[in-house]
Design an enzyme around this catalytic site. Structure first.
Site, PDB file in Angstrom:
ATOM      1  N   CYS A 137       4.547   9.303  -0.206  1.00 28.81           N
ATOM      2  CA  CYS A 137       3.132   9.671  -0.169  1.00 28.81           C
ATOM      3  C   CYS A 137       2.838  10.624  -1.321  1.00 28.81           C
ATOM      4  CB  CYS A 137       2.793  10.331   1.168  1.00 28.81           C
ATOM      5  SG  CYS A 137       1.094  10.931   1.237  1.00 28.81           S
ATOM      6  N   HIS A 139       5.694   4.727  12.591  1.00 25.75           N
ATOM      7  CA  HIS A 139       5.605   4.589  11.125  1.00 25.75           C
ATOM      8  C   HIS A 139       6.554   5.644  10.555  1.00 25.75           C
ATOM      9  CE1 HIS A 139       3.074   4.113   7.298  1.00 25.75           C
ATOM     10  NE2 HIS A 139       3.701   5.262   7.064  1.00 25.75           N
ATOM     11  N   HIS A 147       9.211   7.213   7.890  1.00 29.89           N
ATOM     12  CA  HIS A 147       9.781   7.255   6.540  1.00 29.89           C
ATOM     13  C   HIS A 147      11.254   7.636   6.668  1.00 29.89           C
ATOM     14  CE1 HIS A 147       6.136   6.795   3.909  1.00 29.89           C
ATOM     15  NE2 HIS A 147       5.568   6.936   5.099  1.00 29.89           N
ATOM     16  N   ARG A 176       0.839  -1.213   0.000  1.00 28.55           N
ATOM     17  CA  ARG A 176       0.000   0.000   0.000  1.00 28.55           C
ATOM     18  C   ARG A 176       0.876   1.266   0.000  1.00 28.55           C
ATOM     19  NH1 ARG A 176      -0.457   4.696   2.703  1.00 28.55           N
ATOM     20  NH2 ARG A 176       0.003   3.600   4.638  1.00 28.55           N
ATOM     21  N   ASP A 177       1.526   1.550   1.107  1.00 31.44           N
ATOM     22  CA  ASP A 177       2.324   2.779   1.198  1.00 31.44           C
ATOM     23  C   ASP A 177       3.459   2.724   0.177  1.00 31.44           C
ATOM     24  OD1 ASP A 177       3.101   5.232   2.160  1.00 31.44           O
ATOM     25  OD2 ASP A 177       3.453   4.583   4.212  1.00 31.44           O
ATOM     26  N   ASN A 204       9.009   4.180   3.369  1.00 32.75           N
ATOM     27  CA  ASN A 204       9.136   3.806   4.780  1.00 32.75           C
ATOM     28  C   ASN A 204      10.510   3.193   4.998  1.00 32.75           C
ATOM     29  OD1 ASN A 204       6.124   3.258   3.955  1.00 32.75           O
ATOM     30  ND2 ASN A 204       6.159   3.714   6.135  1.00 32.75           N
TER      31      ASN A 204
HETATM   32  P1  HMG Z   1     -13.325  14.029  -2.289  1.00 29.79           P
HETATM   33  O1  HMG Z   1     -12.998  14.455  -3.679  1.00 29.79           O
HETATM   34  O2  HMG Z   1     -13.619  15.089  -1.281  1.00 29.79           O
HETATM   35  O3  HMG Z   1     -14.487  12.926  -2.240  1.00 29.79           O
HETATM   36  O4  HMG Z   1     -12.102  13.153  -1.788  1.00 29.79           O
HETATM   37  P2  HMG Z   1     -15.942  12.893  -2.783  1.00 29.79           P
HETATM   38  O5  HMG Z   1     -16.754  12.175  -1.757  1.00 29.79           O
HETATM   39  O6  HMG Z   1     -16.380  14.266  -3.217  1.00 29.79           O
HETATM   40  O7  HMG Z   1     -15.820  11.948  -4.085  1.00 29.79           O
HETATM   41  C1  HMG Z   1     -15.122  12.331  -5.222  1.00 29.79           C
HETATM   42  C2  HMG Z   1     -15.079  11.139  -6.193  1.00 29.79           C
HETATM   43  O8  HMG Z   1     -14.312  10.081  -5.626  1.00 29.79           O
HETATM   44  C3  HMG Z   1     -16.460  10.580  -6.467  1.00 29.79           C
HETATM   45  O9  HMG Z   1     -16.417  10.036  -7.762  1.00 29.79           O
HETATM   46  C4  HMG Z   1     -16.551   9.436  -5.480  1.00 29.79           C
HETATM   47  O10 HMG Z   1     -17.425   8.432  -5.867  1.00 29.79           O
HETATM   48  C5  HMG Z   1     -15.133   8.926  -5.448  1.00 29.79           C
HETATM   49  P3  HMG Z   1     -17.184  10.775  -8.984  1.00 29.79           P
HETATM   50  O11 HMG Z   1     -18.603  10.884  -8.555  1.00 29.79           O
HETATM   51  O12 HMG Z   1     -16.536  12.132  -9.122  1.00 29.79           O
HETATM   52  O13 HMG Z   1     -16.950   9.862 -10.153  1.00 29.79           O
HETATM   53  N1  HMG Z   1     -14.793   8.321  -4.153  1.00 29.79           N
HETATM   54  C6  HMG Z   1     -14.326   7.073  -4.011  1.00 29.79           C
HETATM   55  N2  HMG Z   1     -14.028   6.103  -4.898  1.00 29.79           N
HETATM   56  C7  HMG Z   1     -13.557   4.937  -4.398  1.00 29.79           C
HETATM   57  N3  HMG Z   1     -13.361   4.715  -3.084  1.00 29.79           N
HETATM   58  C8  HMG Z   1     -13.630   5.662  -2.176  1.00 29.79           C
HETATM   59  C9  HMG Z   1     -14.132   6.907  -2.639  1.00 29.79           C
HETATM   60  N4  HMG Z   1     -14.500   8.036  -2.000  1.00 29.79           N
HETATM   61  C10 HMG Z   1     -14.909   8.873  -2.949  1.00 29.79           C
HETATM   62  N5  HMG Z   1     -13.417   5.426  -0.887  1.00 29.79           N
HETATM   63  C11 HMG Z   1     -11.303  11.299  -0.472  1.00 29.79           C
HETATM   64  C12 HMG Z   1     -12.071  12.612  -0.480  1.00 29.79           C
HETATM   65  C13 HMG Z   1     -11.048  10.946   0.958  1.00 29.79           C
HETATM   66  C14 HMG Z   1     -12.145  10.241  -1.165  1.00 29.79           C
HETATM   67  C15 HMG Z   1      -9.970  11.499  -1.263  1.00 29.79           C
HETATM   68  O14 HMG Z   1      -9.338  12.634  -0.765  1.00 29.79           O
HETATM   69  C16 HMG Z   1      -9.038  10.317  -1.158  1.00 29.79           C
HETATM   70  O15 HMG Z   1      -9.326   9.247  -1.682  1.00 29.79           O
HETATM   71  N6  HMG Z   1      -7.872  10.508  -0.503  1.00 29.79           N
HETATM   72  C17 HMG Z   1      -6.925   9.433  -0.269  1.00 29.79           C
HETATM   73  C18 HMG Z   1      -5.530   9.977  -0.344  1.00 29.79           C
HETATM   74  C19 HMG Z   1      -4.545   8.856  -0.059  1.00 29.79           C
HETATM   75  O16 HMG Z   1      -4.825   7.698  -0.248  1.00 29.79           O
HETATM   76  N7  HMG Z   1      -3.331   9.261   0.396  1.00 29.79           N
HETATM   77  C20 HMG Z   1      -2.291   8.322   0.702  1.00 29.79           C
HETATM   78  C21 HMG Z   1      -2.551   7.512   1.938  1.00 29.79           C
HETATM   79  S1  HMG Z   1      -2.187   8.394   3.463  1.00 29.79           S
HETATM   80  C22 HMG Z   1      -0.511   8.131   3.688  1.00 29.79           C
HETATM   81  O17 HMG Z   1       0.169   7.641   2.826  1.00 29.79           O
HETATM   82  C23 HMG Z   1       0.080   8.436   5.035  1.00 29.79           C
HETATM   83  C24 HMG Z   1       0.294   7.180   5.893  1.00 29.79           C
HETATM   84  O18 HMG Z   1       1.148   6.251   5.240  1.00 29.79           O
HETATM   85  C25 HMG Z   1       0.914   7.546   7.237  1.00 29.79           C
HETATM   86  C26 HMG Z   1       2.169   8.411   7.121  1.00 29.79           C
HETATM   87  O19 HMG Z   1       3.076   8.104   6.359  1.00 29.79           O
HETATM   88  O20 HMG Z   1       2.185   9.418   7.828  1.00 29.79           O
HETATM   89  C27 HMG Z   1      -1.040   6.471   6.182  1.00 29.79           C
HETATM   90 MG    MG Z   2       3.353   6.384   5.177  1.00 28.73          MG
END
Ligand code: HMG
Ligand code: MG
Length: 308
Positions: free
Chosen positions: A240, A207, A209, A15-16, A249
């Site tokens: 990210c 966690h 990086h 994933r990450d 990581n």
């Molecule tokens: P948004 O644009 O505000 O959401 O995004 P929305 O509800 O307005 O939906 C927009 C579109 O996305 C719609 O599609 C939804 O259906 C679709 P459209 O109607 O335009 O065709 N949608 C989805 N599709 C599939 N699965 C879903 C979903 N939700 C909405 N769950 C949202 C808000 C949260 C969805 C967006 O910002 C998002 O997906 N963000 C994820 C970002 C991400 O994955 N970042 C990386 C992970 S975090 C990380 O790496 C840090 C970590 O490792 C810890 C660290 O290192 O510190 C964890």
């Molecule tokens: Mg991370």
């Protein structure tokens, strides 16, 4: 404090590690990575993210991938779920553990999940309630615990506030993310001290990086404070999408080497892990970020030359 006798490693490579890859990676390749990690002895393998494909295209195959994992009985395959849409999709496919991911910095929260910290906590509460009703475990992440790509320094108390909120809503464990890898051991200690006043140490995970090469040092500092859970990524894959320049990581191989040196058993087969890291690095056409893997491969080559 003495070091923990047991450490749990949460492998986040699929994933990450892969979420930020620009070129599409075949679902079959991801499945093979997950299979190899399970065979190497990893007991928790974060498999994918049920996030919007518009935001993170590399995770667009989450449903197909999760359904196709040949799940080992003693391995957990958590998935990220940012909202109810993601949670419901994961639940429908039989997910037994999900992770919600918040941040200690407002700007990162906006860039990553398009809402404020307060809004994210409201969203997460709904997910945790639904998860409780379905007997699904929820892990909570706090990002930017040692620095934010948009705001710079992050106050330890801001981290403690979000970690406490996640615990109180029902997360069984809180993973503290140094998303951009800017932490150093003393900063890590200060942050952990603030969080440990609100969340029991045994429920905290590090966690880290490895952007500045400090992740192993930060893990050691965390171990000394009693933290016994660490997230890592085979071959140090990753970064990210919403934290430009951040590296992957800490490499799982390096963590296993560190723990082995401290007499802490993880049950992970380091040779099999090195082989897995070598395989995926070749496939992605990149050098493994694991120093331990490079050293082990060099030693193997030397021994083979001597034998042959
Ligand atoms: P948004 O644009 O505000 O959401 O995004 P929305 O509800 O307005 O939906 C927009 C579109 O996305 C719609 O599609 C939804 O259906 C679709 P459209 O109607 O335009 O065709 N949608 C989805 N599709 C599939 N699965 C879903 C979903 N939700 C909405 N769950 C949202 C808000 C949260 C969805 C967006 O910002 C998002 O997906 N963000 C994820 C970002 C991400 O994955 N970042 C990386 C992970 S975090 C990380 O790496 C840090 C970590 O490792 C810890 C660290 O290192 O510190 C964890
Ligand atoms: Mg991370």
């Amino acid at each position: 404090m003495s070091l923990p006798s047991k450490v749990r490693i949460v492998e986040v490579g699929p994933r990450d590690g892969l979420q930020n890859e620009k070129k599409p990676i075949a679902t079959a390749t991801k499945l093979e990575l997950i299979r190899r990690l399970g065979t190497a002895g990893l007991k928790t393998i974060e498999a994918t993210a049920f996030v919007s494909p518009k935001w993170v295209p590399q995770m667009a195959d989450h449903a197909e991938l999760f359904a196709a994992i040949d799940k080992l009985p003693d391995v957990t395959y958590p998935v990220l779920t940012p909202n109810m849409k993601g949670f419901e999709a994961a639940l429908a496919l039989g997910a037994r553990e999900v992770a919600i991911f918040g941040a200690a910095s407002e700007s990162f929260s906006q860039k990553n999940i398009n809402c404020s910290i307060a809004e994210s906590l409201d969203r997460f509460r709904a997910i945790v309630d639904a998860a409780k009703a379905a007997d699904v475990k929820v892990r909570g992440y706090v990002s930017c615990v040692l620095g934010c790509p948009y705001e710079g320094d992050v106050a330890p108390l801001a981290v403690a506030d979000v970690a406490q909120a996640l615990l109180e809503m029902g997360c069984y464990e809180i993973s503290l993310g140094d998303t951009i890898g800017v932490g150093t051991p003393e900063k890590t200690r200060a942050m952990l001290k603030a969080v440990a006043r609100r969340v029991p140490l045994k429920k905290l995970a590090g966690h880290y990086h490895d952007t500045y090469g400090m992740a192993a040092a930060n893990i050691y500092a965390s171990l000394q404070m009693g933290i016994g859970i660490f997230d890592s990524s085979v071959a140090g894959l990753g970064g990210c999408p919403y934290a430009a320049g951040a590296s992957g990581n800490v490499a799982t191989e390096d963590v296993v080497w560190l723990l082995r040196g401290l007499g802490i058993d993880t049950g992970i087969d380091l040779d099999a892990l090195v082989d897995t890291g070598t395989w995926i690095s070749k496939l992605l056409k990149r050098e493994s970020a694991s120093r331990a893997a490079h050293a082990i491969l060099a030693k193997r080559a030397m021994q083979a030359a001597q034998a042959g």
